[in-house]
Design a protein around this motif. Sequence first.
Motif, PDB file in Angstrom:
ATOM      1  N   LEU A   5      22.092 -15.081 -33.469  1.00  0.00           N
ATOM      2  CA  LEU A   5      20.863 -15.381 -32.741  1.00  0.00           C
ATOM      3  C   LEU A   5      20.544 -16.862 -32.879  1.00  0.00           C
ATOM      4  CD1 LEU A   5      18.572 -12.378 -33.781  1.00  0.00           C
ATOM      5  CD2 LEU A   5      20.073 -12.563 -31.787  1.00  0.00           C
ATOM      6  N   LEU A   6      20.109 -17.484 -31.788  1.00  0.00           N
ATOM      7  CA  LEU A   6      19.793 -18.917 -31.785  1.00  0.00           C
ATOM      8  C   LEU A   6      18.354 -19.125 -31.315  1.00  0.00           C
ATOM      9  CD1 LEU A   6      22.855 -20.906 -30.344  1.00  0.00           C
ATOM     10  CD2 LEU A   6      22.022 -20.834 -32.692  1.00  0.00           C
ATOM     11  N   ASN A   7      17.690 -20.093 -31.928  1.00  0.00           N
ATOM     12  CA  ASN A   7      16.371 -20.525 -31.475  1.00  0.00           C
ATOM     13  C   ASN A   7      16.437 -21.855 -30.735  1.00  0.00           C
ATOM     14  OD1 ASN A   7      15.001 -18.298 -32.553  1.00  0.00           O
ATOM     15  ND2 ASN A   7      14.907 -19.251 -34.587  1.00  0.00           N
ATOM     16  N   THR A   8      17.632 -22.316 -30.469  1.00  0.00           N
ATOM     17  CA  THR A   8      17.834 -23.590 -29.789  1.00  0.00           C
ATOM     18  C   THR A   8      17.502 -23.450 -28.307  1.00  0.00           C
ATOM     19  OG1 THR A   8      19.638 -24.012 -31.330  1.00  0.00           O
ATOM     20  CG2 THR A   8      19.494 -25.451 -29.415  1.00  0.00           C
ATOM     21  N   ALA A   9      17.003 -24.524 -27.704  1.00  0.00           N
ATOM     22  CA  ALA A   9      16.730 -24.519 -26.267  1.00  0.00           C
ATOM     23  C   ALA A   9      18.033 -24.405 -25.485  1.00  0.00           C
ATOM     24  CB  ALA A   9      15.973 -25.777 -25.874  1.00  0.00           C
ATOM     25  N   ALA A  10      17.949 -23.852 -24.289  1.00  0.00           N
ATOM     26  CA  ALA A  10      19.152 -23.609 -23.498  1.00  0.00           C
ATOM     27  C   ALA A  10      19.909 -24.892 -23.194  1.00  0.00           C
ATOM     28  CB  ALA A  10      18.773 -22.906 -22.191  1.00  0.00           C
ATOM     29  N   GLU A  11      19.190 -25.968 -22.867  1.00  0.00           N
ATOM     30  CA  GLU A  11      19.860 -27.218 -22.497  1.00  0.00           C
ATOM     31  C   GLU A  11      20.525 -27.905 -23.682  1.00  0.00           C
ATOM     32  OE1 GLU A  11      15.592 -28.215 -23.494  1.00  0.00           O
ATOM     33  OE2 GLU A  11      16.685 -26.640 -22.422  1.00  0.00           O
ATOM     34  N   LYS A  12      20.197 -27.472 -24.900  1.00  0.00           N
ATOM     35  CA  LYS A  12      20.789 -28.079 -26.093  1.00  0.00           C
ATOM     36  C   LYS A  12      21.847 -27.182 -26.751  1.00  0.00           C
ATOM     37  CE  LYS A  12      16.547 -30.659 -27.175  1.00  0.00           C
ATOM     38  NZ  LYS A  12      15.472 -30.908 -28.185  1.00  0.00           N
ATOM     39  N   ALA A 110      27.185 -18.349 -24.551  1.00  0.00           N
ATOM     40  CA  ALA A 110      25.780 -18.191 -24.944  1.00  0.00           C
ATOM     41  C   ALA A 110      25.044 -17.486 -23.815  1.00  0.00           C
ATOM     42  CB  ALA A 110      25.142 -19.541 -25.249  1.00  0.00           C
ATOM     43  N   ILE A 111      24.036 -16.690 -24.178  1.00  0.00           N
ATOM     44  CA  ILE A 111      23.245 -15.945 -23.195  1.00  0.00           C
ATOM     45  C   ILE A 111      21.770 -16.282 -23.393  1.00  0.00           C
ATOM     46  CG2 ILE A 111      22.618 -13.675 -22.304  1.00  0.00           C
ATOM     47  CD1 ILE A 111      25.216 -12.598 -23.412  1.00  0.00           C
ATOM     48  N   VAL A 112      21.116 -16.707 -22.321  1.00  0.00           N
ATOM     49  CA  VAL A 112      19.672 -16.942 -22.332  1.00  0.00           C
ATOM     50  C   VAL A 112      19.000 -15.706 -21.760  1.00  0.00           C
ATOM     51  CG1 VAL A 112      17.803 -18.398 -21.527  1.00  0.00           C
ATOM     52  CG2 VAL A 112      20.027 -19.407 -22.018  1.00  0.00           C
ATOM     53  N   LEU A 113      18.156 -15.055 -22.536  1.00  0.00           N
ATOM     54  CA  LEU A 113      17.480 -13.837 -22.092  1.00  0.00           C
ATOM     55  C   LEU A 113      16.071 -14.165 -21.606  1.00  0.00           C
ATOM     56  CD1 LEU A 113      18.613 -11.390 -24.930  1.00  0.00           C
ATOM     57  CD2 LEU A 113      19.427 -11.453 -22.567  1.00  0.00           C
ATOM     58  N   ALA A 127      19.881  -6.961 -28.077  1.00  0.00           N
ATOM     59  CA  ALA A 127      20.974  -7.601 -28.817  1.00  0.00           C
ATOM     60  C   ALA A 127      22.232  -6.752 -28.783  1.00  0.00           C
ATOM     61  CB  ALA A 127      20.542  -7.869 -30.256  1.00  0.00           C
ATOM     62  N   ARG A 128      22.073  -5.445 -28.956  1.00  0.00           N
ATOM     63  CA  ARG A 128      23.252  -4.563 -28.948  1.00  0.00           C
ATOM     64  C   ARG A 128      23.894  -4.525 -27.565  1.00  0.00           C
ATOM     65  NH1 ARG A 128      23.609   1.318 -31.686  1.00  0.00           N
ATOM     66  NH2 ARG A 128      23.626  -0.101 -33.467  1.00  0.00           N
ATOM     67  N   LEU A 158      29.643 -15.715 -29.693  1.00  0.00           N
ATOM     68  CA  LEU A 158      28.542 -15.346 -28.810  1.00  0.00           C
ATOM     69  C   LEU A 158      27.225 -15.747 -29.458  1.00  0.00           C
ATOM     70  CD1 LEU A 158      27.288 -13.863 -26.362  1.00  0.00           C
ATOM     71  CD2 LEU A 158      27.372 -11.759 -27.725  1.00  0.00           C
ATOM     72  N   SER A 159      26.383 -16.422 -28.683  1.00  0.00           N
ATOM     73  CA  SER A 159      25.052 -16.821 -29.153  1.00  0.00           C
ATOM     74  C   SER A 159      24.005 -16.256 -28.209  1.00  0.00           C
ATOM     75  CB  SER A 159      24.924 -18.349 -29.205  1.00  0.00           C
ATOM     76  OG  SER A 159      25.905 -18.904 -30.058  1.00  0.00           O
ATOM     77  N   LEU A 160      22.956 -15.642 -28.769  1.00  0.00           N
ATOM     78  CA  LEU A 160      21.865 -15.077 -27.982  1.00  0.00           C
ATOM     79  C   LEU A 160      20.612 -15.915 -28.163  1.00  0.00           C
ATOM     80  CD1 LEU A 160      22.247 -11.216 -28.534  1.00  0.00           C
ATOM     81  CD2 LEU A 160      23.109 -12.614 -26.663  1.00  0.00           C
ATOM     82  N   ILE A 161      20.020 -16.333 -27.062  1.00  0.00           N
ATOM     83  CA  ILE A 161      18.821 -17.166 -27.070  1.00  0.00           C
ATOM     84  C   ILE A 161      17.672 -16.375 -26.464  1.00  0.00           C
ATOM     85  CG2 ILE A 161      17.806 -19.347 -26.285  1.00  0.00           C
ATOM     86  CD1 ILE A 161      20.663 -20.391 -25.960  1.00  0.00           C
TER      87      ILE A 161
END
Length: 419
Positions: A5-12, A110-113, A127-128, A158-161
């Motif tokens: 899981l990532l808390n980073t902004a999508a553009e970064k 990476a996936i932006v939800l 997440a699953r 894989l990173s989930l945002i």
Amino acid sequence: MQARLLNTAAEKTEADALIVPIVEGQTSVPAEAQALDKKLKGAIEQLLKDREFRGKFMELVPVHNLNNAASKWTVLVGVGKLDQLDMVRLRNALQAAGRVLRKRGHRRVAIVLPKEVAARASAADLARAATEGIGLSNFDVGSLKTRHDHAVTQIDSLSLIGLNGDRNATQALKDAVALTDATNRIREWVNAPANAFTPAVFADKVKESVKGTALDLKVLDVDDMRRLKMGALLAVARGSDEPAKMIVLRYSGGRKNGPNLALVGKGITFDSGGISIKPAQNMEMMKSDMGGGAAVVGAMLAIAELKPKINVIGIVPTDQARRCGDGLWRQDDRDHQHRCRGPADPVGWDHLRRQRGRDPHRRHRHPDRIDHAHARPARHRGLRKRPGVDGSGAPGRRSRRRAYLGASHLGRLRRADRE
């Protein structure tokens, strides 16, 4: 595959491909991707306004970032209408996107939800579903091809945002990775040809897979099963050259002497039928008859990874249910049904008749070499409607003669069998 899981902004976010799910009919850029769209000079907004991307289910449009963002590509993936969106559809849409990205050589995804999508289920379910979709796309159905049309890679990361580090979501990621890894391994086994995946190979694959796990493995061979009087499995295996095996897996995560959950799966690596040979159509798919046993092994591998507090035993009897070897006359296994020729086939029939001291080549013995296992008797074939010598639909003299000789021949065979 690793997931996080990532808390980073999508553009970064650094990735080979950044997936943005879009609902059908949406005309504005999701809030989570607006900063990214500014970096791309409004490319996403323009696609949505011009209706060049409509967000239909499994629709996909890649946009090159041209070094304007940390990721190389932005991929818009349609998830269909919002009121129809559930986790199964989300997983399927992401799985289809993952297969396309693998062909393009992308390893880091990476996936932006967006909030619209995230509101459809809990963080753990999201997440699953997302992890399972990308993880299952790593299965290569064409792995046995000599040459691929496209260079196919594996998605390694894989990173989930958009889930903000939810604890339940973190655990769901780990569970989904374990399940998809076990599933893909079993899919590879089922996809293997029967000549390369015999019962002995099946047992060896299981031995290799359980190394380093908490599973206890025991493989029974023919002598062990004979001592335990497992007559049913041994009887089926007598028709094949491949010896039967009994695979037993145990997981002891519960209390000692506690209840056991038993999983039993059919492990027939090829099933052409026994006394009644199955039709030739789709016979090649009988290699997947061991799918139930493979699923049990996959479930046991996943259980060992997830470590539930239960006791589980998995049992897989495996052999080949095909007629060859000493089951019938030993012949070359090259006919289209992958079985050995027996006395019902022309070659075996000639062999049988010669053994009984009768000449099979005399005209009154077999006028047209009837295969009694697969064809109707000649007395029925000769009497069916077809043009006779006089041009009518009634059987002519020659047809009636063939029917009479065929019936006589069949009666002689039956009397010889009774003798």
